[in-house]
Design an enzyme around this catalytic site. Sequence first.
Site, PDB file in Angstrom:
ATOM      1  N   ASP A  89    -118.963  -8.213  -5.820  1.00 33.07           N
ATOM      2  CA  ASP A  89    -118.036  -9.266  -5.391  1.00 33.07           C
ATOM      3  C   ASP A  89    -118.659 -10.019  -4.229  1.00 33.07           C
ATOM      4  O   ASP A  89    -119.436  -9.448  -3.446  1.00 33.07           O
ATOM      5  CB  ASP A  89    -116.692  -8.663  -4.963  1.00 33.07           C
ATOM      6  CG  ASP A  89    -115.670  -9.751  -4.629  1.00 33.07           C
ATOM      7  OD1 ASP A  89    -115.184 -10.415  -5.569  1.00 33.07           O
ATOM      8  OD2 ASP A  89    -115.365  -9.954  -3.436  1.00 33.07           O
ATOM      9  N   GLU A  91    -117.683 -12.903  -1.024  1.00 28.17           N
ATOM     10  CA  GLU A  91    -116.786 -13.764  -0.265  1.00 28.17           C
ATOM     11  C   GLU A  91    -117.627 -14.952   0.182  1.00 28.17           C
ATOM     12  O   GLU A  91    -118.798 -14.785   0.564  1.00 28.17           O
ATOM     13  CB  GLU A  91    -116.189 -13.033   0.929  1.00 28.17           C
ATOM     14  CG  GLU A  91    -115.305 -11.848   0.568  1.00 28.17           C
ATOM     15  CD  GLU A  91    -114.077 -12.220  -0.249  1.00 28.17           C
ATOM     16  OE1 GLU A  91    -113.501 -13.305   0.017  1.00 28.17           O
ATOM     17  OE2 GLU A  91    -113.701 -11.452  -1.149  1.00 28.17           O
ATOM     18  N   HIS A 245    -109.140  -9.299  -0.762  1.00 26.61           N
ATOM     19  CA  HIS A 245    -110.005 -10.447  -0.486  1.00 26.61           C
ATOM     20  C   HIS A 245    -111.106 -10.124   0.527  1.00 26.61           C
ATOM     21  O   HIS A 245    -111.584 -11.013   1.233  1.00 26.61           O
ATOM     22  CB  HIS A 245    -109.197 -11.661  -0.025  1.00 26.61           C
ATOM     23  CG  HIS A 245    -108.164 -12.099  -1.020  1.00 26.61           C
ATOM     24  ND1 HIS A 245    -108.498 -12.547  -2.278  1.00 26.61           N
ATOM     25  CD2 HIS A 245    -106.807 -12.119  -0.948  1.00 26.61           C
ATOM     26  CE1 HIS A 245    -107.380 -12.839  -2.933  1.00 26.61           C
ATOM     27  NE2 HIS A 245    -106.362 -12.587  -2.151  1.00 26.61           N
ATOM     28  N   ASP A 250    -112.301  -5.493  -3.062  1.00 20.01           N
ATOM     29  CA  ASP A 250    -112.184  -6.058  -4.407  1.00 20.01           C
ATOM     30  C   ASP A 250    -113.095  -5.341  -5.398  1.00 20.01           C
ATOM     31  O   ASP A 250    -112.754  -5.176  -6.568  1.00 20.01           O
ATOM     32  CB  ASP A 250    -112.499  -7.560  -4.378  1.00 20.01           C
ATOM     33  CG  ASP A 250    -111.380  -8.377  -3.751  1.00 20.01           C
ATOM     34  OD1 ASP A 250    -110.305  -7.802  -3.491  1.00 20.01           O
ATOM     35  OD2 ASP A 250    -111.575  -9.575  -3.512  1.00 20.01           O
TER      36      ASP A 250
END
Length: 287
Positions: A89, A91, A245, A250
Site C-alpha cells: 500500500d 500513501e 489510511h 491498510d
Amino acid sequence: MSPLLRFSQLRNNIWSTCPSRLLMQHAGLSSGQNVGPRSYGKRHFTTGVQGTDSLHGTGPGSCISGIQPFRFQQQTSEHDQSATILIFDTETTGYFHKNNRIVEFALRDLSGGKNSTLETLINPERDVPKFLSAVNNITTALVCRPDVPRFGDVLPLLLAYVRSRQTPGKPVIWVAHNAKTFDAPFLAQEFDRCSAQMPEDWLFVDSLRLARKLPKLPKSDENIHLLNLGALSKRYGISVEKPAHRAMQDVTMLCQVFQRIAFDLKLTSEGLVNEAIKATDFSKVPK
C-alpha cells in the site's frame, strides 16, 4: 520513534539478514553506488535469484497480527504455491499525477516467516495537502525533513528486500486495492524519477478487480455491497484497526481480505497470474 531511526532499523534489518555485497548484487548495484533522482543513468533491474540466496521461509513467528501464511485452496501442481505474493500500500500527496509523490510505503510477504514486512515514510520533496494530512496524519513537517529518506534512498533496499524473498525462477506478485489506477502507477512513476525500471518479473494484481467477481450479497446493509476495504472487511467480519489510511494498517487489512477473496473465488496461483498486469505496462500510463 523518529523517521530516521525507523529507516535506519529498516536498512540494518535487511543488511543483517544477508551480506551487503550480495544484497547490492541483488539490487543490480555496485558497492557504494548511490540511487537517487538525477544521480545515475537508466538501469534495468532483474530480481531473478539463485536457489541458495532465497530467504523465503515459514516457521515459528510466521503469524503476525492474526495473519496466517497464505496457501491457495486449490493447487494445479506441487509447485503452484511458489510465486511470492506481496501485499502493499502507498500513501501519497494526492491522486495519481506527475506532480504527486509517495509519502509512505508498506508491504507484507504473505508466505510469512522472519522479516516478512517492510515499511517506511518517504520524503516527497513537496508539501502534503492539509486535507490529506487530516485523513492519515502524515504532514509536511513529518516527511519533508532531511532525516526522512527519499524514494531514491529506499529503492536499493526495496529491490534487495524483494529479491531476498523471491522464489527462484518465479515472479513476484504485488497485490494492492486499486493497484491498477493508483498504487502500481505511483510505484512505476517513482522508479522512473530515479531513472530505473521495475523488474520485468514483477506482476501486479488489483484486489478491487477481484472483489468485483464476488457473489452479490443482499443489500440488507446499505454499505455491505460496496467494494472498498472497509466494506469488504465488514463483509468478512474482519475487525478494522484504527487509524485506517496508513500504509501498514491498510496492508494488514488487505492481507486478511485478500485471503478471503481468494478462497471465495477458488483462486489458484495460475489464476492469480492470469489476473495480473505486467510491470512494463505501467510505463505506458499517462502521467
